[in-house]
Design an enzyme around this catalytic site. Structure first.
Site, PDB file in Angstrom:
ATOM      1  N   ALA A  27      -1.390   2.079   6.973  1.00 51.52           N
ATOM      2  CA  ALA A  27      -0.111   1.736   6.327  1.00 51.52           C
ATOM      3  C   ALA A  27      -0.243   1.126   4.938  1.00 51.52           C
ATOM      4  O   ALA A  27       0.753   0.668   4.375  1.00 51.52           O
ATOM      5  CB  ALA A  27       0.746   0.829   7.214  1.00 51.52           C
ATOM      6  N   ALA A  28      -1.439   1.155   4.356  1.00 50.06           N
ATOM      7  CA  ALA A  28      -1.572   0.640   2.981  1.00 50.06           C
ATOM      8  C   ALA A  28      -0.739   1.498   2.032  1.00 50.06           C
ATOM      9  O   ALA A  28       0.011   0.983   1.193  1.00 50.06           O
ATOM     10  CB  ALA A  28      -3.031   0.645   2.556  1.00 50.06           C
ATOM     11  N   GLY A  29      -0.847   2.822   2.186  1.00 54.46           N
ATOM     12  CA  GLY A  29      -0.066   3.728   1.338  1.00 54.46           C
ATOM     13  C   GLY A  29       1.422   3.573   1.600  1.00 54.46           C
ATOM     14  O   GLY A  29       2.234   3.614   0.667  1.00 54.46           O
ATOM     15  N   ASP A  30       1.788   3.384   2.848  1.00 52.97           N
ATOM     16  CA  ASP A  30       3.210   3.210   3.184  1.00 52.97           C
ATOM     17  C   ASP A  30       3.751   1.935   2.539  1.00 52.97           C
ATOM     18  O   ASP A  30       4.868   1.916   2.003  1.00 52.97           O
ATOM     19  CB  ASP A  30       3.396   3.123   4.708  1.00 52.97           C
ATOM     20  CG  ASP A  30       2.971   4.404   5.402  1.00 52.97           C
ATOM     21  OD1 ASP A  30       3.069   5.474   4.779  1.00 52.97           O
ATOM     22  OD2 ASP A  30       2.539   4.327   6.571  1.00 52.97           O
TER      23      ASP A  30
END
Ligand code: RIB
Length: 309
Positions: free
Chosen positions: A252-255
């Site tokens: 979820a870093a990109g999210d």
């Protein structure tokens, strides 16, 4: 767009089953894990949560199954400052599931069962089109049926709602869909699948961005992992480095980056400042485990940025 500008997110909701192990199992191999947990995830929900916790005025178009975890996820989303009235409960389906392996380097492998996410059809988009019409920006990903993403993008364009697409997970997209996008945020792999250009350095990123501009997209943000982001607006490109932190889990870093970025843009922050804000949110997220449990609140992002000076 002002502080009260509205955001619509359209996308997936998953229950993430996360297993931490030393290394990913090879075909035929069994690996005993060190830790197992179920956390709330799904690219759409993670981005909605990142925006809600960062302070956006946001409504989320999505589907859950008629099951206990779907109900608990809906309650949690509401606590994350999200208008969940466009979240539909789909009878006879289970909430989407992601099976996630995390190795000791913090990398992940993900397999997905779409479940209720597959019920986010073009008809479902039509039922919630007022949410898109009322919004200043619509943020989407690719864990929902592609025809629904296209239907939502077409309608958003008609209504002059800005369209932001995070093209994950990676897949080829039609020229028609690409031409409806105002801002696209692929990572290196996704940029390569969309353009055929392998992104290994800034020159490659500039070429991939140019190919996406040629499809009609005004703003391209290629996320480059530890190297930051390649930002290209109408062909003018620059790399904006991220923050160096001790990453333990990149789920979820990109999210988080996407949700925080659009929140900052809707607050009228300049493009570079919005990227820096999003970098800060993602940097905090990678120091924590899980998808939504790792997403920071606004005060944490502001504190982080203040500490960086
Ligand atoms: O981007 C991370 C997400 O991808 C996880 O939460 C998982 O649900 C998958 O959708």
């Amino acid at each position: 767009m002002s502080k009260n500008a509205k955001l619509a997110v359209l996308g997936s909701i998953n229950a993430d089953h996360i297993l931490n192990l030393t290394h990913f199992p090879r075909p035929g191999e069994t690996v005993i894990g060190q830790n197992y947990e179920i956390a709330f995830g799904g690219k759409g929900a993670n981005q909605a949560v990142a925006a809600g916790r960062a302070g956006a005025n946001i409504a989320f178009i999505a589907c859950v199954g008629a099951d206990d975890i779907g109900e608990r996820i809906r309650q949690q989303l509401a606590q994350d400052n999200i208008d969940t009235s466009p979240v539909e409960v789909v009878a006879g389906e289970s909430t989407g599931v992601a099976m996630i392996f995390v190795n000791r380097e913090g990398e992940n492998n993900i397999g997905i069962y779409s479940g209720a996410n597959a019920a986010l059809t073009p008809d479902c988009v039509t039922r919630h089109q007022q949410v898109i019409a009322d919004a200043d920006a619509l943020l989407m990903q690719l864990e929902s049926p592609l025809e629904s993403v296209l239907a939502a993008a077409r309608f958003a364009r008609e209504q002059q709602t800005q369209v932001i697409l995070n093209p994950a997970p990676a897949t080829r997209l039609s020229d028609e869909l690409l031409a409806l996008i105002d801002i696209i945020t692929p990572n290196e792999t996704e940029a390569e699948i969309l353009t055929g250009i392998a992104v290994h350095n800034d020159q490659d990123a500039a070429r991939a961005a140019a190919a996406l501009h040629d499809k009609g997209i005004g703003t391209v943000l290629i996320t480059l992992g530890r190297r930051g982001v390649w930002l290209s607006e109408q062909g003018q490109g620059q790399r904006i480095p991220g923050f160096s932190v001790n990453a333990i889990d990149t789920i979820a870093a990109g999210d988080t980056f996407n949700g925080a970025f659009i929140t900052a843009r809707l607050e009228q922050k300049a493009m570079q400042e919005a990227v820096r804000f999003a970098h800060a949110a993602a940097a905090i997220a990678v120091t924590r485990s899980g998808a939504q449990p790792s997403v920071p609140w606004r005060a944490e992002i502001d504190d982080f940025l203040q500490q960086q000076g």
